[in-house]
Scaffold this motif. Sequence first.
Motif, PDB file in Angstrom:
ATOM      1  N   CYS A   2     172.757  33.378  98.041  1.00 43.98           N
ATOM      2  CA  CYS A   2     172.645  34.066  99.317  1.00 43.98           C
ATOM      3  C   CYS A   2     171.823  35.336  99.139  1.00 43.98           C
ATOM      4  CB  CYS A   2     174.013  34.394  99.890  1.00 43.98           C
ATOM      5  SG  CYS A   2     173.915  34.857 101.627  1.00 43.98           S
ATOM      6  N   MET A   4     169.567  35.964 101.459  1.00 45.65           N
ATOM      7  CA  MET A   4     169.290  36.334 102.837  1.00 45.65           C
ATOM      8  C   MET A   4     170.067  37.590 103.219  1.00 45.65           C
ATOM      9  SD  MET A   4     170.217  34.169 106.294  1.00 45.65           S
ATOM     10  CE  MET A   4     169.194  32.766 105.796  1.00 45.65           C
ATOM     11  N   LYS A   5     169.451  38.458 104.002  1.00 39.24           N
ATOM     12  CA  LYS A   5     170.149  39.644 104.462  1.00 39.24           C
ATOM     13  C   LYS A   5     171.207  39.255 105.480  1.00 39.24           C
ATOM     14  CE  LYS A   5     166.577  43.105 103.582  1.00 39.24           C
ATOM     15  NZ  LYS A   5     165.742  44.182 104.154  1.00 39.24           N
ATOM     16  N   MET A   6     172.401  39.826 105.319  1.00 36.10           N
ATOM     17  CA  MET A   6     173.515  39.516 106.203  1.00 36.10           C
ATOM     18  C   MET A   6     173.847  40.666 107.142  1.00 36.10           C
ATOM     19  SD  MET A   6     175.925  37.576 103.404  1.00 36.10           S
ATOM     20  CE  MET A   6     175.313  38.562 102.027  1.00 36.10           C
ATOM     21  N   TYR A 274     179.426  35.338 109.398  1.00 33.03           N
ATOM     22  CA  TYR A 274     178.536  34.735 108.401  1.00 33.03           C
ATOM     23  C   TYR A 274     178.092  33.328 108.790  1.00 33.03           C
ATOM     24  CZ  TYR A 274     180.101  38.579 105.435  1.00 33.03           C
ATOM     25  OH  TYR A 274     180.380  39.820 104.922  1.00 33.03           O
ATOM     26  N   THR A 277     174.182  33.473 108.295  1.00 31.85           N
ATOM     27  CA  THR A 277     173.614  34.202 107.157  1.00 31.85           C
ATOM     28  C   THR A 277     174.216  33.831 105.810  1.00 31.85           C
ATOM     29  OG1 THR A 277     175.173  36.027 107.523  1.00 31.85           O
ATOM     30  CG2 THR A 277     173.008  36.181 108.583  1.00 31.85           C
ATOM     31  N   ASN A 278     175.435  33.276 105.783  1.00 32.23           N
ATOM     32  CA  ASN A 278     176.049  32.927 104.509  1.00 32.23           C
ATOM     33  C   ASN A 278     176.838  31.625 104.665  1.00 32.23           C
ATOM     34  OD1 ASN A 278     177.574  32.838 102.067  1.00 32.23           O
ATOM     35  ND2 ASN A 278     177.409  35.053 101.882  1.00 32.23           N
TER      36      ASN A 278
END
Length: 297
Positions: A2, A4-6, A274, A277-278
């Motif tokens: 992960c 990617m920005k959350m 999330y 994003t996650n």
Amino acid sequence: MCAMKMRENEVDIDDHLVRRLIAGQFPQWAGLPVQRLESSGTENAMFRLGTDLVVRLPRHPGAVDSVEHEQRWLPRLGPHLPFATPEPLAEGGPGEGFAWPWSVYGWLDGRNPVVGSLDQAELLAKDLAAFIRALRRIDPVGGPTGYRGVPLATRDTLTREAIAQLEGRGVDTAAATALWEEALRVPQYSGPPVWAHGDLMPGNLLVREGRLCAVIDFGAAGVGDPAADLIVAWNLLPAAVRGAFREAVGADDAEWARGRGWALSIALIALPYYWVTNPPVAENSRYVIREILAEKE
């Protein structure tokens, strides 16, 4: 992984930054290979440094305090625990455009357990119980209040907001609300404060040949009600071994119910947050919600 920005306030962190930070502050490790690690973690970026080290950097302002927290408390807690924990070897400071402190730890071998694919679930349950019992025996005097060592009621507003966000998204929100309200009616913890890890998620556990070998990420560790450590019964362990885990921990009815309430609240809040994003965290949250709802049917 992960990367990617959350969150809107996350900073850019990559292997080039880590190499510059290491070269500038710890030249003895300059030139070692740097590799970003796959992780579902939401607070820190992790990079393997050479073969024996790992660099951990906060991804956003809210994760910064955990650097000093771990640097202070891991040396106190680790020697009393029956499984390996991160060993802080150095604390880095701001530099190269990175504004916060960061840490270098010794590398710990192992892999994260996979929900639904546990090789020795009952033995792992007993390992987890042994870790929790050992942590609870450590002298709590002077310890910080645990992030999740507080009454469940402190989560009420956030949990209900999350339930509202999940309406029409495949979650039985009426059943989830009823279970949450049931958890709020459980008597609060009235015993002495004790240590708890506070975030026993699959991503913070390492196993080898099916057995627990290490526990990482002590950023939420503190003293208070230890019931939150029971969340692992629902976010990882299958239903068939939950009873053995509960017996090994020694949880009474109220503590078990509070632990289930924590697991439900954490999952309900994490799922909409999330969702995109996650994906690993979102999927684990769905699993927890399904397991808890199924228990109460």
